[in-house]
Design an enzyme around this catalytic site. Structure first.
Site, PDB file in Angstrom:
ATOM      1  N   ASP A  68      35.815  36.622  46.677  1.00 30.95           N
ATOM      2  CA  ASP A  68      36.745  37.216  45.723  1.00 30.95           C
ATOM      3  C   ASP A  68      38.112  36.537  45.724  1.00 30.95           C
ATOM      4  O   ASP A  68      38.980  36.885  44.916  1.00 30.95           O
ATOM      5  CB  ASP A  68      36.891  38.728  45.955  1.00 30.95           C
ATOM      6  CG  ASP A  68      37.343  39.090  47.361  1.00 30.95           C
ATOM      7  OD1 ASP A  68      37.063  38.317  48.294  1.00 30.95           O
ATOM      8  OD2 ASP A  68      37.953  40.163  47.529  1.00 30.95           O
ATOM      9  N   HIS A  69      38.279  35.549  46.596  1.00 33.48           N
ATOM     10  CA  HIS A  69      39.551  34.829  46.645  1.00 33.48           C
ATOM     11  C   HIS A  69      39.433  33.358  46.265  1.00 33.48           C
ATOM     12  O   HIS A  69      40.445  32.683  46.148  1.00 33.48           O
ATOM     13  CB  HIS A  69      40.162  34.950  48.046  1.00 33.48           C
ATOM     14  CG  HIS A  69      40.568  36.346  48.384  1.00 33.48           C
ATOM     15  ND1 HIS A  69      41.869  36.802  48.270  1.00 33.48           N
ATOM     16  CD2 HIS A  69      39.836  37.406  48.785  1.00 33.48           C
ATOM     17  CE1 HIS A  69      41.914  38.076  48.613  1.00 33.48           C
ATOM     18  NE2 HIS A  69      40.694  38.469  48.930  1.00 33.48           N
ATOM     19  N   HIS A  96      45.082  44.501  45.657  1.00 30.56           N
ATOM     20  CA  HIS A  96      43.783  44.326  46.309  1.00 30.56           C
ATOM     21  C   HIS A  96      43.113  45.678  46.580  1.00 30.56           C
ATOM     22  O   HIS A  96      42.684  45.989  47.685  1.00 30.56           O
ATOM     23  CB  HIS A  96      43.933  43.536  47.620  1.00 30.56           C
ATOM     24  CG  HIS A  96      42.656  42.920  48.105  1.00 30.56           C
ATOM     25  ND1 HIS A  96      41.832  43.553  48.989  1.00 30.56           N
ATOM     26  CD2 HIS A  96      42.062  41.732  47.819  1.00 30.56           C
ATOM     27  CE1 HIS A  96      40.785  42.784  49.243  1.00 30.56           C
ATOM     28  NE2 HIS A  96      40.896  41.671  48.537  1.00 30.56           N
ATOM     29  N   HIS A 117      36.662  34.111  51.455  1.00 27.89           N
ATOM     30  CA  HIS A 117      35.744  35.089  50.905  1.00 27.89           C
ATOM     31  C   HIS A 117      35.693  34.885  49.384  1.00 27.89           C
ATOM     32  O   HIS A 117      36.686  34.477  48.760  1.00 27.89           O
ATOM     33  CB  HIS A 117      36.182  36.506  51.247  1.00 27.89           C
ATOM     34  CG  HIS A 117      35.753  36.928  52.625  1.00 27.89           C
ATOM     35  ND1 HIS A 117      36.374  37.946  53.313  1.00 27.89           N
ATOM     36  CD2 HIS A 117      34.768  36.462  53.443  1.00 27.89           C
ATOM     37  CE1 HIS A 117      35.782  38.095  54.497  1.00 27.89           C
ATOM     38  NE2 HIS A 117      34.809  37.201  54.596  1.00 27.89           N
ATOM     39  N   ASP A 119      43.957  41.275  52.713  1.00 24.02           N
ATOM     40  CA  ASP A 119      42.808  41.190  53.615  1.00 24.02           C
ATOM     41  C   ASP A 119      43.235  41.080  55.075  1.00 24.02           C
ATOM     42  O   ASP A 119      43.016  40.070  55.741  1.00 24.02           O
ATOM     43  CB  ASP A 119      41.927  39.998  53.239  1.00 24.02           C
ATOM     44  CG  ASP A 119      41.246  40.205  51.900  1.00 24.02           C
ATOM     45  OD1 ASP A 119      40.017  40.360  51.876  1.00 24.02           O
ATOM     46  OD2 ASP A 119      41.955  40.231  50.871  1.00 24.02           O
ATOM     47  N   HIS A 174      42.036  32.907  52.364  1.00 23.09           N
ATOM     48  CA  HIS A 174      40.802  32.744  53.140  1.00 23.09           C
ATOM     49  C   HIS A 174      39.666  32.468  52.171  1.00 23.09           C
ATOM     50  O   HIS A 174      39.884  32.378  50.952  1.00 23.09           O
ATOM     51  CB  HIS A 174      40.526  33.990  53.992  1.00 23.09           C
ATOM     52  CG  HIS A 174      40.292  35.250  53.215  1.00 23.09           C
ATOM     53  ND1 HIS A 174      41.210  35.795  52.350  1.00 23.09           N
ATOM     54  CD2 HIS A 174      39.205  36.077  53.167  1.00 23.09           C
ATOM     55  CE1 HIS A 174      40.729  36.904  51.809  1.00 23.09           C
ATOM     56  NE2 HIS A 174      39.502  37.086  52.276  1.00 23.09           N
ATOM     57  N   HIS A 225      42.168  39.375  59.861  1.00 24.63           N
ATOM     58  CA  HIS A 225      40.993  39.736  59.075  1.00 24.63           C
ATOM     59  C   HIS A 225      39.754  39.355  59.880  1.00 24.63           C
ATOM     60  O   HIS A 225      39.870  38.843  61.000  1.00 24.63           O
ATOM     61  CB  HIS A 225      41.040  39.011  57.726  1.00 24.63           C
ATOM     62  CG  HIS A 225      40.095  39.535  56.698  1.00 24.63           C
ATOM     63  ND1 HIS A 225      39.792  40.875  56.561  1.00 24.63           N
ATOM     64  CD2 HIS A 225      39.375  38.897  55.735  1.00 24.63           C
ATOM     65  CE1 HIS A 225      38.944  41.035  55.574  1.00 24.63           C
ATOM     66  NE2 HIS A 225      38.656  39.853  55.049  1.00 24.63           N
TER      67      HIS A 225
END
Length: 306
Positions: free
Chosen positions: A65-66, A269, A63, A210, A61, A141
């Protein structure tokens, strides 16, 4: 054989001793990277890995941090004089997101190809990775998010007696073992089914972060040799927070691993507030015994069973 390296195990932000969750999978000289958060390049350098041979990038996805490590990763790949195309896979909007990030990495010596996911589940194969397939599946998520299962098929044993009985010249044997079909001068077809036994158990790897627990995860992770799963919180009193922000606890992940019948589960994670994941591992192992609180750089080789 599939080489697996969990480059980082952190969620939300990189820490001095815990980089962001990212996975590198290698097979047949090809590499698949899942997620590319800030400092993914540092994690790769620590393991002595190069970004140049990455053939596919899959994103769970969008976000930060990814995916926020992507511009720097692309620049490094370009500076390494890469010219081969790069395939990117992710939820709808992938091309728009990547092109926005590429404002700071506008010129690259290689083409980027995009595969945007739209349905609940989609399987595809990668050029140059025979027998290797990837299945993307929707999870739960607070934005569109996918997990990924990777499978390597294993064909049946070559039956020498059957090949001889069928009068098949030895020059075709190697090709038949690789799944090739041949048409002879007399018009006769020789196919792998004529000389190969029943398919044998392959290798399966599933990765998801997530998300809340879902049936789609249990279904797609079923019988995996390795299940890499989010364990955002180890503290029992964080269940309400996990539900609110659509993440998962160690114990929810362990229950899914048990239901899916996987061989081994690596937790990843972790929340930045989770200082020592090992502290909560014993209770998770009561639910699923083969649970590992993974650390950055944890690696393994998944091999076919004898």
């Amino acid at each position: 054989m599939i080489d697996v390296c969990l480059l980082g195990t952190g969620g939300m932000m990189p820490l001095p001793n815990r980089l962001l969750t990212s996975l590198l999978v290698r097979y047949n000289g090809k590499c698949v990277l899942i997620d590319c958060g800030e400092a993914t390049q540092i994690a790769m350098k620590k393991k002595g890995l190069s970004s140049k041979p990455i053939d596919v990038m899959c994103f769970t996805h969008y976000h930060a941090d990814h995916i926020s490590g992507l511009p720097g990763m692309l620049l490094t790949m370009g500076n390494a004089e890469r010219t081969e195309p790069l395939l990117m896979v992710g939820p709808k909007g992938l091309e728009r997101v990547v092109n926005a990030l590429r404002v700071i990495a506008p010129e690259l010596p290689f083409e980027i190809k995009f595969k945007e996911l739209g349905g609940d589940e989609e399987s595809f194969e990668i050029d140059g990775m025979p027998g290797f397939s990837i299945t993307a599946f929707r999870v739960n998520h607070n934005i569109t998010c996918y997990g990924y299962s990777m499978s390597l098929k294993r064909q049946g044993k070559f039956n020498v007696e059957a090949a001889i009985a069928a009068g098949i010249d030895k020059k075709y044997w190697n090709g038949l073992q690789k799944g090739q079909t041949f048409e002879l001068e007399d018009g006769r077809l020789i196919t792998p089914e004529m000389v190969l036994g029943d398919a044998r158990k392959g290798i399966k790897l599933t990765y998801t972060t997530d998300t809340r627990p879902t049936d789609s995860i249990v279904r797609n992770a079923a019988d995996s040799d390795l299940f890499i799963c989010e364990g955002m919180y180890g503290e029992p009193d964080k269940l309400a927070k996990a539900r609110e922000y659509k993440h998962m606890t160690f114990y929810e992940a362990a229950r899914m691993a048990s239901e899916a019948g996987v061989k081994e589960m690596w937790l990843t994670h972790y929340s930045p507030s989770l200082v020592n994941p090992m502290e909560y591992l014993p209770d998770a192992k009561k639910i699923f015994a083969n649970t590992v609180a993974a650390k950055d750089g944890r690696s393994t080789e998944l091999r076919f069973e004898d």
